[in-house]
Design an enzyme around this catalytic site. Structure first.
Site, PDB file in Angstrom:
ATOM      1  N   ASP A 193      -0.074   6.626  -3.912  1.00 60.46           N
ATOM      2  CA  ASP A 193      -1.151   6.218  -4.820  1.00 60.46           C
ATOM      3  C   ASP A 193      -1.416   7.243  -5.912  1.00 60.46           C
ATOM      4  OD1 ASP A 193      -1.508   3.902  -3.435  1.00 60.46           O
ATOM      5  OD2 ASP A 193      -3.396   4.458  -2.495  1.00 60.46           O
ATOM      6  N   HIS A 223       0.848  -1.177   0.000  1.00 64.30           N
ATOM      7  CA  HIS A 223       0.000   0.000   0.000  1.00 64.30           C
ATOM      8  C   HIS A 223       0.890   1.235   0.000  1.00 64.30           C
ATOM      9  CE1 HIS A 223      -4.019  -1.622   0.169  1.00 64.30           C
ATOM     10  NE2 HIS A 223      -3.662  -2.482   1.111  1.00 64.30           N
TER      11      HIS A 223
END
Length: 352
Positions: A154, A124
């Protein structure tokens, strides 16, 4: 007409950077078809899913695969965010799709990239920023790294670099008529984003100690300060003229303060600035600094940001169906103004 009108995109639904990239392309005018697995359409109220058509397919079935191939045949771009090897096992990898769409731009979004020892591993945002050094660079004076939401990995190092790659490949296709495969890895994008900090490090202007550098909250003129009501003001007064306006806005005389170029004075300056901010509310300081070019701003919550006079003026945030706020498409693209012949310089000719 928006810039990407006529560009057809197939987005294979995935969380995080891929759906953000799909939103950006749709905002720019592309026709985006979001393909999701059965029973997982996503929340229709979620603004990140705006601007798409939706299609439910099970890509593990022959019918689902055949349907996707039909959609890809007329598409310009495919976006996928599976782990490396998944699309190949489904017989939907770049070589498979090139047979039906040789001009396809095949955008692959992963955290670790298509190669490397961790390519097949999960991760992540916090893992990718840790691996690249970005998380280390956010350490506070307690030496504890703090993740900046999912903005750095991200979206910053992920979706934005994927979209840049897609747009570059579409431009190249005009010249070559060939498609391309975009290997967009968050670790690559974040490393690119860190180039400014690495440059400062190379020049000897970024040290190893936490919270001791120019914009990691080390400098007292680039930090946040607590006000009397518990709210905060943000200060980014790096350049001398902004620093002077900042200090005067606090009601201080720059001549009576230590030289900020001497880092040993930073604790003294920080304590003085903190004392001044703590004497009044955020609303007070927002009014004081509103007319000053001092790089000082109130720290708004997500809800409060929707009422910022600047963001309201630009319609940067728009009310959504849930009572919250949704970001307007960005960037804004306007046509270049037509030349004004009346203001054009008089032409001269060598033979006149």
């Amino acid at each position: 007409m928006r810039p990407l009108e006529g560009v057809r995109v197939v987005e294979l639904a995935a969380l995080g950077p891929l759906e953000h990239a799909g939103m950006l392309l749709a905002d720019l005018g592309a026709s985006v078809l979001r393909v999701h697995r059965p029973g997982a359409p996503g929340d229709p109220r979620n603004p990140i899913l705006r601007g798409r058509r939706h299609l439910e397919l099970d890509l593990k079935t022959e019918d689902g695969r055949a349907c996707l191939l039909d959609e890809v045949r007329d598409a310009d771009v495919l976006l996928e965010g599976f782990r490396p090897g998944v699309m190949e096992r489904l017989r939907l990898g770049p070589h498979d799709l090139a047979e039906v769409a040789p001009g396809l731009v095949y955008g692959r979004m992963t955290g670790w990239g298509q190669s490397g020892p961790r390519a097949a591993r999960a991760g992540h945002d916090i893992n990718y920023t840790a691996e690249t050094g970005a998380l280390w660079a956010t350490r506070t004076d307690g030496a504890r790294p703090t993740a900046a939401l999912n903005l750095v990995g991200d979206n910053g190092g992920g979706s934005l670099y994927l979209v840049v790659g897609v747009l570059a490949a579409l431009l190249e296709r005009r010249r070559t008529a060939r498609g391309a495969v975009i290997d967009a890895a968050i670790v690559d994008g974040v490393s690119s984003l860190l180039q400014t900090v690495r440059g400062l490090q190379t020049e000897g202007r970024w040290g190893q100690e936490p919270a001791a550098n120019l914009f990691d909250s080390g400098a007292p003129f680039y930090d946040t300060y607590r006000c009397a009501d518990g709210e905060y003001m943000a200060v980014g007064a790096i350049e001398p003229q902004f620093y002077d306006a900042f200090v005067r806005g606090l009601g201080l005389d720059p001549a009576g303060l230590p030289d900020r170029a001497d880092r040993t004075t930073w604790p003294t300056l920080r304590a003085r600035f903190a004392e001044m901010f703590a004497a009044h509310t955020r609303a007070h300081w927002a009014r004081v600094f509103a007319p000053l070019d001092a790089c000082v701003s109130p720290v708004w919550s997500l809800a409060e940001a929707g009422h910022s006079d600047h963001l309201v003026s630009r319609r940067t945030l728009l009310p959504d169906s849930t009572g919250g706020w949704s970001a307007a498409p960005a960037p804004r693209i306007h046509p270049l103004p037509a030349p004004d012949d009346s203001r054009a310089p008089e032409r001269t000719h060598a033979n006149s």
